[in-house]
Write an enzyme that holds these catalytic residues in place. Sequence first.
Site, mmCIF file in Angstrom:
data_model
loop_
_atom_site.group_PDB
_atom_site.id
_atom_site.type_symbol
_atom_site.label_atom_id
_atom_site.label_comp_id
_atom_site.label_asym_id
_atom_site.label_seq_id
_atom_site.Cartn_x
_atom_site.Cartn_y
_atom_site.Cartn_z
ATOM 1 N N ASP A 67 -1.949 51.857 -18.147
ATOM 2 C CA ASP A 67 -1.482 51.286 -19.411
ATOM 3 C C ASP A 67 -1.739 52.330 -20.505
ATOM 4 O O ASP A 67 -0.881 53.158 -20.803
ATOM 5 C CB ASP A 67 -2.206 49.949 -19.645
ATOM 6 C CG ASP A 67 -1.561 49.119 -20.737
ATOM 7 O OD1 ASP A 67 -0.663 49.642 -21.415
ATOM 8 O OD2 ASP A 67 -1.946 47.952 -20.927
ATOM 9 N N GLY B 195 -6.640 55.188 -20.234
ATOM 10 C CA GLY B 195 -8.089 55.343 -20.407
ATOM 11 C C GLY B 195 -8.848 55.295 -19.091
ATOM 12 O O GLY B 195 -9.650 56.188 -18.795
ATOM 13 N N ARG C 138 -15.648 47.047 -18.448
ATOM 14 C CA ARG C 138 -14.607 46.805 -19.451
ATOM 15 C C ARG C 138 -15.072 45.669 -20.365
ATOM 16 O O ARG C 138 -15.302 44.561 -19.911
ATOM 17 C CB ARG C 138 -13.298 46.404 -18.748
ATOM 18 C CG ARG C 138 -12.133 46.288 -19.692
ATOM 19 C CD ARG C 138 -10.938 45.637 -19.026
ATOM 20 N NE ARG C 138 -10.263 46.421 -18.013
ATOM 21 C CZ ARG C 138 -9.551 47.514 -18.239
ATOM 22 N NH1 ARG C 138 -9.444 47.975 -19.462
ATOM 23 N NH2 ARG C 138 -8.946 48.138 -17.259
ATOM 24 N N LYS D 60 -16.644 50.595 -12.908
ATOM 25 C CA LYS D 60 -16.024 50.594 -14.248
ATOM 26 C C LYS D 60 -16.522 49.395 -15.038
ATOM 27 O O LYS D 60 -16.659 48.305 -14.503
ATOM 28 C CB LYS D 60 -14.504 50.532 -14.077
ATOM 29 C CG LYS D 60 -13.714 50.458 -15.356
ATOM 30 C CD LYS D 60 -12.216 50.624 -15.090
ATOM 31 C CE LYS D 60 -11.476 49.318 -15.033
ATOM 32 N NZ LYS D 60 -10.029 49.485 -14.887
ATOM 33 N N GLU E 269 18.005 37.151 -30.479
ATOM 34 C CA GLU E 269 18.203 36.270 -29.318
ATOM 35 C C GLU E 269 19.040 36.992 -28.261
ATOM 36 O O GLU E 269 20.030 37.642 -28.589
ATOM 37 C CB GLU E 269 18.974 35.009 -29.724
ATOM 38 C CG GLU E 269 18.109 33.877 -30.168
ATOM 39 C CD GLU E 269 18.927 32.610 -30.437
ATOM 40 O OE1 GLU E 269 20.058 32.485 -29.934
ATOM 41 O OE2 GLU E 269 18.410 31.758 -31.173
ATOM 42 N N HIS F 238 -0.983 43.107 -9.243
ATOM 43 C CA HIS F 238 -2.348 43.475 -9.660
ATOM 44 C C HIS F 238 -3.382 42.716 -8.825
ATOM 45 O O HIS F 238 -4.414 43.274 -8.452
ATOM 46 C CB HIS F 238 -2.527 43.189 -11.149
ATOM 47 C CG HIS F 238 -3.888 43.524 -11.636
ATOM 48 N ND1 HIS F 238 -4.391 44.807 -11.595
ATOM 49 C CD2 HIS F 238 -4.882 42.750 -12.127
ATOM 50 C CE1 HIS F 238 -5.629 44.802 -12.052
ATOM 51 N NE2 HIS F 238 -5.950 43.567 -12.380
ATOM 52 N N ASP G 37 -4.309 53.941 -8.594
ATOM 53 C CA ASP G 37 -4.412 52.699 -9.375
ATOM 54 C C ASP G 37 -3.064 51.995 -9.359
ATOM 55 O O ASP G 37 -2.019 52.618 -9.117
ATOM 56 C CB ASP G 37 -4.835 53.017 -10.822
ATOM 57 C CG ASP G 37 -5.609 51.860 -11.455
ATOM 58 O OD1 ASP G 37 -5.660 50.769 -10.855
ATOM 59 O OD2 ASP G 37 -6.169 52.056 -12.549
HETATM 60 C C1 R5P Z 1 -7.012 47.178 -14.263
HETATM 61 O O1 R5P Z 1 -7.771 46.549 -13.541
HETATM 62 C C2 R5P Z 1 -5.839 47.952 -13.738
HETATM 63 O O2 R5P Z 1 -5.899 48.144 -12.352
HETATM 64 C C3 R5P Z 1 -5.717 49.288 -14.445
HETATM 65 O O3 R5P Z 1 -6.815 50.083 -14.098
HETATM 66 C C4 R5P Z 1 -5.693 49.108 -15.951
HETATM 67 O O4 R5P Z 1 -4.760 48.136 -16.319
HETATM 68 C C5 R5P Z 1 -5.363 50.407 -16.624
HETATM 69 O O5 R5P Z 1 -5.440 50.221 -18.007
HETATM 70 P P1 R5P Z 1 -5.644 51.457 -18.971
HETATM 71 O O6 R5P Z 1 -4.672 52.509 -18.535
HETATM 72 O O7 R5P Z 1 -5.319 50.937 -20.359
HETATM 73 O O8 R5P Z 1 -7.056 51.894 -18.859
#
Ligand code: R5P
Length: 321
Positions: A220, A223, A192, A190, A36, A126, A216
Amino acid sequence: MRIIIGNANEPLGFRICEYLDTKPVERKLTRFADGEIRAQIQENIRGKDIYIIQSTEPPAENYMELLFLVDAARRSSARRITAVIPYFGYARQDRKEQPRVPISSKLLANLLETAGVDRILTMDLHAAQIQGFFKIPVDHLLSDMVFDEFVMGLIDKQGPIVVVSPDVGGVKRLQHSNDELGADLAIIHKKRDEPNQSEALNIIGDVKDKVAFIRDDIIDTGGSLVKAAKLVKEKGASKVCAFCTHALLSRDAVDKLANSCIETIGLTDTVRLPKSKESILKEAGILQKVTISHLFARAINNIHHESSVSVLFEKKNYLNL
Ligand code: R5P
């Protein structure tokens, strides 16, 4: 005006304080044995205009810490509380794109308002329309000019340049460079199927023999970016560089980037870059760290003095920061 720095990204908080020539409020953030969070503000802030700086990576505990700091500030009789959230996590969950899923960013907006936040200051959401999830004012900074500076620092006046969005959703972020730098535009198609599983299928636009800058908002797992870079190179770009605002760099993202065809990558400091990840990117010779602290500092200053924040989007004002 007083600033409280959360735990998520202390270096950025201190940079902002340094720019504003102010000392952050003393606060104590401790943990109970079970995890906590306990927050305590250790100075009198009665009647003050309070700015709480907290990025939300990793999201869960940092959002909780932010909510507790807000509640502590409210109960300490702060006059106004601004949540400064350089990276607003959960922003990718902004709609019901499948049945029976939450709209997580809307819920977080509700929680922040319930805790007592009067205003939000953030960067490169985002999806810009997340501003509409709040009833309170949202000042949404853009890293457009920071990106343009990054590009200008690398091109050395040689050859045509193309700015590339790794998906359709990011195209709007390229408009500024298209106008200001005269850069060509390209978009990756792209696909997904699952979170963090993407395929770069094709490119709309011409990248052949151009220096390509992929931009971008989030990296994350890396990829999307690495696959985009590979495709851009295969389509004949002379050189591939990249820029990202929120470098989450989860899992093996830094290894992917270090072994990719990206020659230089600009990462801002909305999210703290751990030393171990920084050194992998530095060893690969591709990292360029870019600070956005000056933009946040000036925005805080302007909000406090009730002057315009949008003046910071004008090139002549930005260059004087
Ligand atoms: C998604 O629409 C975001 O703009 C990034 O492209 C995404 O979150 C990147 O994720 P990762 O690095 O896992 O491919």
